[in-house]
Write an enzyme that holds these catalytic residues in place. Structure first.
Site, PDB file in Angstrom:
ATOM      1  N   HIS A 233       5.195  11.318   4.462  1.00 43.26           N
ATOM      2  CA  HIS A 233       5.094  11.221   5.912  1.00 43.26           C
ATOM      3  C   HIS A 233       6.401  10.697   6.506  1.00 43.26           C
ATOM      4  O   HIS A 233       6.905   9.659   6.073  1.00 43.26           O
ATOM      5  CB  HIS A 233       3.959  10.280   6.321  1.00 43.26           C
ATOM      6  CG  HIS A 233       2.595  10.800   6.018  1.00 43.26           C
ATOM      7  ND1 HIS A 233       1.474   9.992   5.984  1.00 43.26           N
ATOM      8  CD2 HIS A 233       2.155  12.057   5.745  1.00 43.26           C
ATOM      9  CE1 HIS A 233       0.415  10.732   5.705  1.00 43.26           C
ATOM     10  NE2 HIS A 233       0.803  11.977   5.544  1.00 43.26           N
TER      11      HIS A 233
ATOM     12  N   HIS B 197       2.013   8.958  -0.016  1.00 39.83           N
ATOM     13  CA  HIS B 197       0.660   8.732  -0.518  1.00 39.83           C
ATOM     14  C   HIS B 197       0.531   9.499  -1.822  1.00 39.83           C
ATOM     15  O   HIS B 197       1.003  10.633  -1.929  1.00 39.83           O
ATOM     16  CB  HIS B 197      -0.377   9.218   0.489  1.00 39.83           C
ATOM     17  CG  HIS B 197      -0.307   8.510   1.812  1.00 39.83           C
ATOM     18  ND1 HIS B 197      -1.082   7.405   2.107  1.00 39.83           N
ATOM     19  CD2 HIS B 197       0.459   8.741   2.903  1.00 39.83           C
ATOM     20  CE1 HIS B 197      -0.787   6.988   3.335  1.00 39.83           C
ATOM     21  NE2 HIS B 197       0.142   7.787   3.831  1.00 39.83           N
TER      22      HIS B 197
ATOM     23  N   HIS C   4       0.798  -1.225   0.000  1.00 39.51           N
ATOM     24  CA  HIS C   4       0.000   0.000   0.000  1.00 39.51           C
ATOM     25  C   HIS C   4       0.829   1.272   0.000  1.00 39.51           C
ATOM     26  O   HIS C   4       0.283   2.367  -0.050  1.00 39.51           O
ATOM     27  CB  HIS C   4      -1.024   0.016   1.144  1.00 39.51           C
ATOM     28  CG  HIS C   4      -0.491  -0.413   2.472  1.00 39.51           C
ATOM     29  ND1 HIS C   4      -0.692  -1.670   2.978  1.00 39.51           N
ATOM     30  CD2 HIS C   4       0.226   0.253   3.399  1.00 39.51           C
ATOM     31  CE1 HIS C   4      -0.123  -1.774   4.164  1.00 39.51           C
ATOM     32  NE2 HIS C   4       0.444  -0.620   4.439  1.00 39.51           N
TER      33      HIS C   4
ATOM     34  N   GLU D  85      -3.216  13.370   1.479  1.00 40.65           N
ATOM     35  CA  GLU D  85      -4.231  13.022   2.483  1.00 40.65           C
ATOM     36  C   GLU D  85      -4.790  14.295   3.119  1.00 40.65           C
ATOM     37  O   GLU D  85      -5.997  14.521   3.112  1.00 40.65           O
ATOM     38  CB  GLU D  85      -3.627  12.089   3.525  1.00 40.65           C
ATOM     39  CG  GLU D  85      -3.171  10.760   2.929  1.00 40.65           C
ATOM     40  CD  GLU D  85      -3.193   9.643   3.925  1.00 40.65           C
ATOM     41  OE1 GLU D  85      -3.928   8.667   3.696  1.00 40.65           O
ATOM     42  OE2 GLU D  85      -2.457   9.717   4.931  1.00 40.65           O
TER      43      GLU D  85
END
Length: 257
Positions: free
Chosen positions: A116, A93, A64, A103
């Site tokens: 992140h 992401h 992911h 996000e």
């Protein structure tokens, strides 16, 4: 395994509450950062990043995201944090196109990607122990905008071929995470959660105000990763972001006016 991001999937974020009740908790992340929900806090200290490039150890495709694991030696202090926090890992992401992927959003605006840097409070022996404490983690979020290539991200992009499929891991190339941070030290902070299951509410978020530029070619490289394992039908690893969650009365503090 729950699929991270991407609306419409039977395992997508809209179904996470079926297996993880915290998905409907009171301090979930990410959030939309709006001026009306923020206030200047003069007590917030500048963030201090004592990062060592030699602590980067491995790069992994976990199905992911693509993740860089760090060893001992890199520490974050300042802001609202009490004591030092150790850098554990970094991940990203992104979306299936350049018009979405972050996000956190700013006044409803979504960026092409978000980086992140995950830290845990150094008073706990391991990250796994910090997860159960409301102040256990500190995550620095860097919004990525479309522009010139980011030189600091290029070593990671260059290693993507070695971790194309889920479950693959390789040594991390020479890498300096400090250079992934903007020169501006402005940030927002709020109490939140992990943005992937189990969605534990143990994160102090530090969202940097100034985005960092990445190129379309670098985003294309991220979108070339697969969430499928070797030998399985290929499935692109894209749209691995969670939609914004309600603030439930939380206040976002800023170290700038």
């Amino acid at each position: 395994m729950a699929r991270i991001g991407g609306g419409g999937s039977e395992n997508g974020p809209e179904h996470w509450h079926e297996h993880f009740p915290l998905a409907r908790g009171q301090r979930q992340s990410p959030v939309d950062i709006r001026g009306q929900d923020s206030r200047y806090d003069a007590a917030l200290q500048p963030l201090k990043f004592n990062y060592e490039p030699t602590t980067a150890q491995t790069i992994t495709n976990n199905g992911h995201t693509v993740q860089v694991q760090f060893g001992e030696g890199s520490v974050l202090t300042g802001g609202p944090l009490e004591g030092p926090y150790r850098l554990a890992q970094m991940h990203l992401h992104w979306g299936s196109g350049s018009d979405q992927g972050s996000e956190h959003t700013l006044e409803g605006r979504r960026f092409p990607a978000e980086l992140h840097l995950v830290h845990w409070r150094a008073c706990y022996p391991e990250l796994s122990q910090a997860l159960s404490h409301p102040e256990g983690l500190a995550v620095v979020a860097v919004l990525l905008s479309l522009g010139q290539p980011c030189p600091a991200l290029q070593p990671l992009v260059g290693a993507i071929d070695s971790v194309r499929t889920r479950g693959t891991e390789g040594p991390c190339p020479a890498f300096q995470p400090r250079e992934l941070l903007p020169a501006c030290g402005d940030f927002w902070t709020y109490p939140g959660s992990l943005t992937t299951p189990p969605l534990l509410e143990s994160v102090t978020w530090l969202v940097l105000r100034e985005p960092m530029a990445v190129s379309e070619e670098q985003l294309v490289a991220l979108r070339s990763l697969l969430s499928s394992a070797a030998g399985e039908p290929p499935h692109p690893l894209q749209d691995n972001w969670r939609p914004c969650q309600p603030l439930h009365g939380r206040e976002l503090r800023a170290n700038f006016r």
